[in-house]
Design an enzyme around this catalytic site. Structure first.
Site, PDB file in Angstrom:
ATOM      1  N   HIS A  34      70.153  66.308  13.426  1.00  0.00           N
ATOM      2  CA  HIS A  34      71.114  66.677  14.455  1.00  0.00           C
ATOM      3  C   HIS A  34      71.081  65.713  15.635  1.00  0.00           C
ATOM      4  O   HIS A  34      72.116  65.347  16.181  1.00  0.00           O
ATOM      5  CB  HIS A  34      70.827  68.104  14.939  1.00  0.00           C
ATOM      6  N   ASP A  91      76.284  70.266  19.503  1.00  0.00           N
ATOM      7  CA  ASP A  91      75.977  70.499  18.104  1.00  0.00           C
ATOM      8  C   ASP A  91      76.521  71.885  17.721  1.00  0.00           C
ATOM      9  O   ASP A  91      76.549  72.780  18.562  1.00  0.00           O
ATOM     10  CB  ASP A  91      74.450  70.491  18.025  1.00  0.00           C
ATOM     11  N   HIS A 125      69.360  66.131  -2.333  1.00  0.00           N
ATOM     12  CA  HIS A 125      69.412  67.537  -1.954  1.00  0.00           C
ATOM     13  C   HIS A 125      70.774  67.916  -1.374  1.00  0.00           C
ATOM     14  O   HIS A 125      71.003  69.067  -1.046  1.00  0.00           O
ATOM     15  CB  HIS A 125      68.315  67.828  -0.928  1.00  0.00           C
ATOM     16  N   SER A 185      73.595  62.910   3.576  1.00  0.00           N
ATOM     17  CA  SER A 185      73.322  62.205   2.329  1.00  0.00           C
ATOM     18  C   SER A 185      74.594  62.090   1.485  1.00  0.00           C
ATOM     19  O   SER A 185      74.841  61.069   0.847  1.00  0.00           O
ATOM     20  CB  SER A 185      72.252  62.931   1.514  1.00  0.00           C
TER      21      SER A 185
END
Ligand SMILES: *[C@@H]1O[C@H](CO)[C@@H](O)[C@H](O)[C@H]1NC(C)=O
Length: 487
Positions: free
Chosen positions: A16, A123, A373, A378
């Site tokens: 984050h 965030d 994952h 990613s």
């Protein structure tokens, strides 16, 4: 010339913080009217994050960008298991942020040349700070570290719960299929984030969804052509406007950001990759919280030996204490966990590593497949560098991401979509080496459909960031909106 100051506040977790630092860079590099200040709350979640925030403070940041480390609050140093730890941290840090921003404001009022406060970017999980922005009478924006489709699902679930009184925790282990706007295919309910299945955590999830609806607009790390269905679905006039500004990916390299032990490892990995043929290496890496028990490690090792592709495997050691949430560490010796003789037998084709500079590895032409994952960063990195993913989600919204990539977009291959990692228990599911082999063979197949599609999406992603591209234009519109906030 109007100059605008934007304040960014991430939650104190690695991915984050990195993401909002990248947003700040994006803003100041794009427009020299903008300045940014990033507040980092302490304590951060784990030691590697501390190292990162220290390196930030020490490194030379771009012009018009500053990082403020908020003081460590002792009251918050314990008990991250408490479901409210984040909220209580935000509550207790609010006065400090207010104080700091007030000072900034007073200073800027003294000199007409300095930037005026134009807004906050929070965030998704730091929107508890919204009162601070409201107090200063400026708009607040949200940066989502998840994709646009996942935001659709948040609004959808909140509407089911608040509007139709659906008990969402009952979706656990159910065979229900959900028509989530933003996904083209019905989503098996069991692939929802596990927090939805727990009454206490569900309340937090729903609160985030409700707050997200109040924001001025949502910045999403995605691009229109990649998630067009979801972006259009969100832009229905009932939700806050969305600005796809990605894909943002962060290279660790030129080596500058690395500590000396890391830069040795970095060189070693890159030199090994330099010696491998193009698109020949399967890269396995499961994020900063990714680790498996010994039995599962052996299944992965067995799969790698069996399928015979070249591989680069980031293998991390699980936290030793059961019941404690702690990020994995590096093995001192891989032989303590790998099958006997594995390292010798695979010496010619493989390399086992601990820490991995993931972005730089994915950007290397030798890499042809990526077991991941499916954290959203990613996913974007896979798409950005045209390396297809074999999906092995662990927690959070990763099962959802895997579904979107495999079923909805056809840009990934499944290892196991409904896998989930139980950090506090030990009822770990074991994925068989056969299933792993099948997926690796599929993504590593030369000229496979999935590889072609991901490569094509990679080319489109590059265009989206360039002048005239979709994300470039979207960022421009966002900046105009921010500048307009200052009178
Ligand atoms: C939702 O369903 C679960 C499981 O059936 C039940 O234990 C819980 O009390 C229900 N919650 C509400 C608010 O009705």
């Amino acid at each position: 010339m109007k100059k605008a100051e934007v304040v960014l506040i991430p939650i104190p977790a690695m991915g984050h913080i990195v993401a909002l630092v990248e947003v700040a860079k994006l803003l100041v590099e794009r427009d020299d009217r903008l300045s940014t200040t990033i507040f980092i709350m302490h304590p951060v979640l784990d030691p590697s994050t501390t190292k990162y925030t220290e390196s930030l403070a020490a490194s030379t940041l771009p012009d018009r960008m500053r990082v403020v480390n908020l003081p460590n609050l002792e009251s918050n140093t314990e008990d991250t298991k408490d479901r409210n730890w984040l909220n209580s941290m935000i509550e207790s840090q609010k006065p400090r942020v207010e104080e700091y921003v007030s000072k900034m404001r007073t200073q800027s009022q003294l000199s007409p040349d300095s930037p005026q406060l134009a807004g906050f970017i929070f965030d998704t999980f730091a929107t508890g700070m919204k009162d601070v922005a409201n107090g200063f009478g400026v708009p607040w924006y949200v940066f989502s570290a998840s994709g646009a489709a996942f935001i659709c699902s948040m609004f959808y679930l909140q509407a089911l719960h608040d509007g139709e009184g659906v008990n969402l925790t009952e979706f656990k282990n159910s065979d229900a299929l959900l028509e989530v706007p933003g996904l083209a295919n019905p989503l098996p309910a069991k692939l929802l984030p596990s927090m939805v299945f727990r009454e206490d955590l569900l309340a937090i999830f729903l609160e985030h969804a409700r707050t997200l609806k109040e924001t001025r607009s949502i910045l999403v790390n995605t691009f229109l052509e990649f998630e067009s269905y979801a972006v259009h679905s969100l832009s229905n006039g009932k939700n806050p406007p969305v600005y796809p500004v990605g894909p943002m990916v962060k290279h660790v390299a030129d080596g500058r950001d690395l500590r000396s032990d890391e830069s040795n490892k970095y060189r070693d990995i890159m030199e090994w990759l330099d010696d491998q043929p193009p698109s020949s290496v399967m890269f396995l890496c499961f994020g900063s919280w990714g680790s498996f028990c010994g039995k599962q490690v052996k299944e992965i090792a067995c799969a790698l030996e069996h399928c015979g592709h070249r591989f680069l495997w980031s293998l991390r050691k699980p936290s030793s204490q059961k019941g404690k949430i702690e990020s994995p560490s590096d093995y001192l010796n891989f032989q303590e966990i790998l099958p006997e003789g594995f390292l010798d037998r695979t010496l010619e084709i493989g390399k086992v590593i601990g820490w991995a500079p993931q972005v730089d590895i994915l950007a290397h032409p030798a890499v042809g497949g990526f077991a991941s994952h499916c954290g959203w960063n990613s996913i974007l990195e896979s798409v950005r560098f045209g390396v297809p993913v074999a999906t092995w989600p662990l927690y959070a919204e990763q099962q959802f991401n895997a579904f979107q990539m495999v079923i909805d977009l056809g840009l990934a291959v499944e290892i196991k979509m409904d896998y989930w990692r139980d950090f506090l228990g030990d009822n770990e599911i074991i994925v068989s080496s056969d299933d792993i082999v099948k997926a690796i063979k599929h993504v590593m197949e030369e000229d496979s459909e999935v590889r072609k599609k991901v490569k094509e999406m990679s080319r489109i992603s590059e265009k989206s960031l360039k002048d005239g591209g979709s994300s470039f234009s979207s960022l421009g519109r966002l900046i105009e909106d921010m500048i307009d906030n200052i009178s």
